[in-house]
Motif scaffolding. Sequence first.
Motif, PDB file in Angstrom:
ATOM      1  N   ILE A 207       6.840  -5.989  27.776  1.00  0.00           N
ATOM      2  CA  ILE A 207       7.008  -6.724  27.737  1.00  0.00           C
ATOM      3  C   ILE A 207       8.886  -6.562  28.646  1.00  0.00           C
ATOM      4  CG2 ILE A 207       6.722  -9.597  28.862  1.00  0.00           C
ATOM      5  CD1 ILE A 207       4.157  -9.055  26.315  1.00  0.00           C
ATOM      6  N   PHE A 208       9.117  -6.849  29.346  1.00  0.00           N
ATOM      7  CA  PHE A 208      10.808  -7.726  29.452  1.00  0.00           C
ATOM      8  C   PHE A 208      11.374  -8.575  30.209  1.00  0.00           C
ATOM      9  CE2 PHE A 208      10.648  -3.220  28.286  1.00  0.00           C
ATOM     10  CZ  PHE A 208      11.982  -2.641  26.834  1.00  0.00           C
ATOM     11  N   LEU A 209      11.282 -10.006  30.309  1.00  0.00           N
ATOM     12  CA  LEU A 209      11.730 -10.734  30.973  1.00  0.00           C
ATOM     13  C   LEU A 209      13.243 -10.914  31.244  1.00  0.00           C
ATOM     14  CD1 LEU A 209       9.544 -13.453  28.971  1.00  0.00           C
ATOM     15  CD2 LEU A 209       8.566 -12.102  30.809  1.00  0.00           C
ATOM     16  N   HIS A 210      13.049 -11.895  32.204  1.00  0.00           N
ATOM     17  CA  HIS A 210      14.627 -11.660  32.328  1.00  0.00           C
ATOM     18  C   HIS A 210      14.846 -13.738  33.141  1.00  0.00           C
ATOM     19  CE1 HIS A 210      15.283  -8.072  34.197  1.00  0.00           C
ATOM     20  NE2 HIS A 210      14.058  -8.032  33.989  1.00  0.00           N
ATOM     21  N   GLY A 211      16.264 -13.949  32.610  1.00  0.00           N
ATOM     22  CA  GLY A 211      16.441 -15.760  32.843  1.00  0.00           C
ATOM     23  C   GLY A 211      17.297 -15.689  30.785  1.00  0.00           C
ATOM     24  N   SER A 212      17.187 -17.078  31.049  1.00  0.00           N
ATOM     25  CA  SER A 212      18.578 -17.815  29.625  1.00  0.00           C
ATOM     26  C   SER A 212      17.568 -18.166  28.436  1.00  0.00           C
ATOM     27  CB  SER A 212      20.268 -18.280  30.306  1.00  0.00           C
ATOM     28  OG  SER A 212      19.006 -19.858  31.289  1.00  0.00           O
ATOM     29  N   GLY A 213      17.860 -18.282  27.782  1.00  0.00           N
ATOM     30  CA  GLY A 213      17.521 -19.195  26.706  1.00  0.00           C
ATOM     31  C   GLY A 213      15.849 -18.561  26.419  1.00  0.00           C
ATOM     32  N   VAL A 214      14.883 -19.820  25.673  1.00  0.00           N
ATOM     33  CA  VAL A 214      13.745 -19.249  25.578  1.00  0.00           C
ATOM     34  C   VAL A 214      12.615 -19.841  26.817  1.00  0.00           C
ATOM     35  CG1 VAL A 214      14.118 -19.913  22.612  1.00  0.00           C
ATOM     36  CG2 VAL A 214      13.375 -21.428  24.362  1.00  0.00           C
ATOM     37  N   ALA A 215      14.036 -20.289  27.639  1.00  0.00           N
ATOM     38  CA  ALA A 215      12.442 -20.558  29.402  1.00  0.00           C
ATOM     39  C   ALA A 215      11.615 -19.643  29.469  1.00  0.00           C
ATOM     40  CB  ALA A 215      13.624 -21.187  30.237  1.00  0.00           C
ATOM     41  N   PRO A 216      12.329 -18.256  29.399  1.00  0.00           N
ATOM     42  CA  PRO A 216      11.335 -16.896  30.007  1.00  0.00           C
ATOM     43  C   PRO A 216      10.219 -17.251  29.292  1.00  0.00           C
ATOM     44  CG  PRO A 216      13.396 -16.255  29.956  1.00  0.00           C
ATOM     45  CD  PRO A 216      13.273 -18.231  29.027  1.00  0.00           C
ATOM     46  N   LEU A 217       9.834 -16.799  27.511  1.00  0.00           N
ATOM     47  CA  LEU A 217       8.930 -16.702  26.889  1.00  0.00           C
ATOM     48  C   LEU A 217       8.364 -17.647  27.234  1.00  0.00           C
ATOM     49  CD1 LEU A 217       7.605 -15.589  24.355  1.00  0.00           C
ATOM     50  CD2 LEU A 217       9.239 -16.443  23.529  1.00  0.00           C
ATOM     51  N   ILE A 218       8.458 -19.709  27.381  1.00  0.00           N
ATOM     52  CA  ILE A 218       8.042 -20.293  27.406  1.00  0.00           C
ATOM     53  C   ILE A 218       7.070 -20.697  28.619  1.00  0.00           C
ATOM     54  CG2 ILE A 218       7.703 -22.799  27.612  1.00  0.00           C
ATOM     55  CD1 ILE A 218       9.984 -23.241  25.656  1.00  0.00           C
ATOM     56  N   ALA A 219       7.816 -19.923  29.923  1.00  0.00           N
ATOM     57  CA  ALA A 219       6.545 -19.852  31.281  1.00  0.00           C
ATOM     58  C   ALA A 219       5.987 -18.713  30.482  1.00  0.00           C
ATOM     59  CB  ALA A 219       7.879 -19.048  32.259  1.00  0.00           C
ATOM     60  N   TYR A 220       6.072 -17.803  30.084  1.00  0.00           N
ATOM     61  CA  TYR A 220       5.149 -16.411  30.003  1.00  0.00           C
ATOM     62  C   TYR A 220       4.219 -16.788  29.145  1.00  0.00           C
ATOM     63  CZ  TYR A 220       2.531 -11.807  28.895  1.00  0.00           C
ATOM     64  OH  TYR A 220       2.211 -10.733  28.207  1.00  0.00           O
ATOM     65  N   VAL A 221       3.846 -18.107  27.768  1.00  0.00           N
ATOM     66  CA  VAL A 221       2.688 -17.895  27.313  1.00  0.00           C
ATOM     67  C   VAL A 221       2.319 -18.950  27.438  1.00  0.00           C
ATOM     68  CG1 VAL A 221       2.705 -18.722  25.308  1.00  0.00           C
ATOM     69  CG2 VAL A 221       4.375 -17.341  25.177  1.00  0.00           C
ATOM     70  N   ARG A 222       2.736 -19.385  28.712  1.00  0.00           N
ATOM     71  CA  ARG A 222       1.802 -20.656  29.549  1.00  0.00           C
ATOM     72  C   ARG A 222       1.274 -20.029  30.982  1.00  0.00           C
ATOM     73  NH1 ARG A 222       6.728 -25.793  30.225  1.00  0.00           N
ATOM     74  NH2 ARG A 222       5.809 -25.972  27.745  1.00  0.00           N
ATOM     75  N   ALA A 223       1.981 -19.054  30.633  1.00  0.00           N
ATOM     76  CA  ALA A 223       1.040 -18.098  31.844  1.00  0.00           C
ATOM     77  C   ALA A 223       0.191 -16.795  31.972  1.00  0.00           C
ATOM     78  CB  ALA A 223       1.519 -17.007  32.787  1.00  0.00           C
ATOM     79  N   ASN A 224       0.300 -16.520  30.442  1.00  0.00           N
ATOM     80  CA  ASN A 224      -1.338 -15.675  29.860  1.00  0.00           C
ATOM     81  C   ASN A 224      -1.621 -16.332  28.580  1.00  0.00           C
ATOM     82  OD1 ASN A 224       0.157 -12.760  30.919  1.00  0.00           O
ATOM     83  ND2 ASN A 224       1.382 -14.265  30.558  1.00  0.00           N
ATOM     84  N   ARG A 225      -3.092 -15.775  28.015  1.00  0.00           N
ATOM     85  CA  ARG A 225      -3.495 -15.681  26.556  1.00  0.00           C
ATOM     86  C   ARG A 225      -2.826 -15.923  25.667  1.00  0.00           C
ATOM     87  NH1 ARG A 225      -9.161 -15.031  26.720  1.00  0.00           N
ATOM     88  NH2 ARG A 225      -9.881 -16.736  25.381  1.00  0.00           N
ATOM     89  N   VAL A 226      -2.366 -16.367  24.660  1.00  0.00           N
ATOM     90  CA  VAL A 226      -1.865 -16.202  23.869  1.00  0.00           C
ATOM     91  C   VAL A 226      -1.819 -16.795  22.954  1.00  0.00           C
ATOM     92  CG1 VAL A 226       1.192 -16.015  22.803  1.00  0.00           C
ATOM     93  CG2 VAL A 226       0.592 -15.354  25.086  1.00  0.00           C
TER      94      VAL A 226
END
Length: 274
Positions: free
Chosen positions: A67-86
């Motif tokens: 999984i490769f994300l784009h963006g700054s800081g931890v925001a992309p990871l937080i958005a991914y976690v909220r959008a998926n069943r982690v």
Amino acid sequence: MKVILALNGSITSEASAIYAIRYCRLFAFELGLLHIKNDKDSLAEVEKSMESIETLAEGAGVASERIFLHGSGVAPLIAYVRANRVDMLFCTTRAERGGFTASFSDYLTRRPLPCEVAVVRIADLSAINRAERVGVTIRNARLSAEKFAFFSAMVRAFETEGEIYSISVFSVRERAGLGFVGTKERLEELDDRLVHYRRLALLGEMKLRLKHAFAESESSQILHHSAHSYDLLIVGGRRLAATSFFSSQTPLERLMRNTCVNMIAHYPRERDDE
């Protein structure tokens, strides 16, 4: 459900995969190898780590994806976690000489997340595969169900035995005032508070020990005991975490900086009603 492992191409982040893979295998979860592209981390090193981890995961029967994300800081990871069943997010941290610096995990654990977070501190690379002795530290026999569940999972994942190490903080004068009878009564009270965890361990066929200690400093006692007792130490992230980057060194920061054993700080899932 899936488990996410945040990677930056470092040896420690790659080593933490052992814990994530063991956890995934126990619950038959998929492992997501996640990286947020940035100028600081070498993408070649990240991909090399992912390739090595994929091989380990395949050998353990664990499905994985990149999984490769784009963006700054931890925001992309937080958005991914909220959008998926982690279910769980594993990431690493490290303590640098001269102080505990704000890191990716620092910022991440100060954000509410709909998944549990396991912040891994690798202090002994030689111990990541064996973890023959797993311990969890608590204060005054207080242990949350979430923390016990994660601790139990790591014990079962490594097919070993676990120890609950309960520390009660007393000054020298207070301990002297307890006396033999007072100490005995206090220990019996602490045992009674944890009796249900003994029952759960028995039902789950898990080997479990309880150990108590009276000490002036919780973190000092943990460092002393864990140095010769564990290969993997579980601590509660929520209770020990700082609320500000500018505060003095917290007990968790001291543990992370000075530990000589591998450690995981567990942060429970943030729920809507909290």
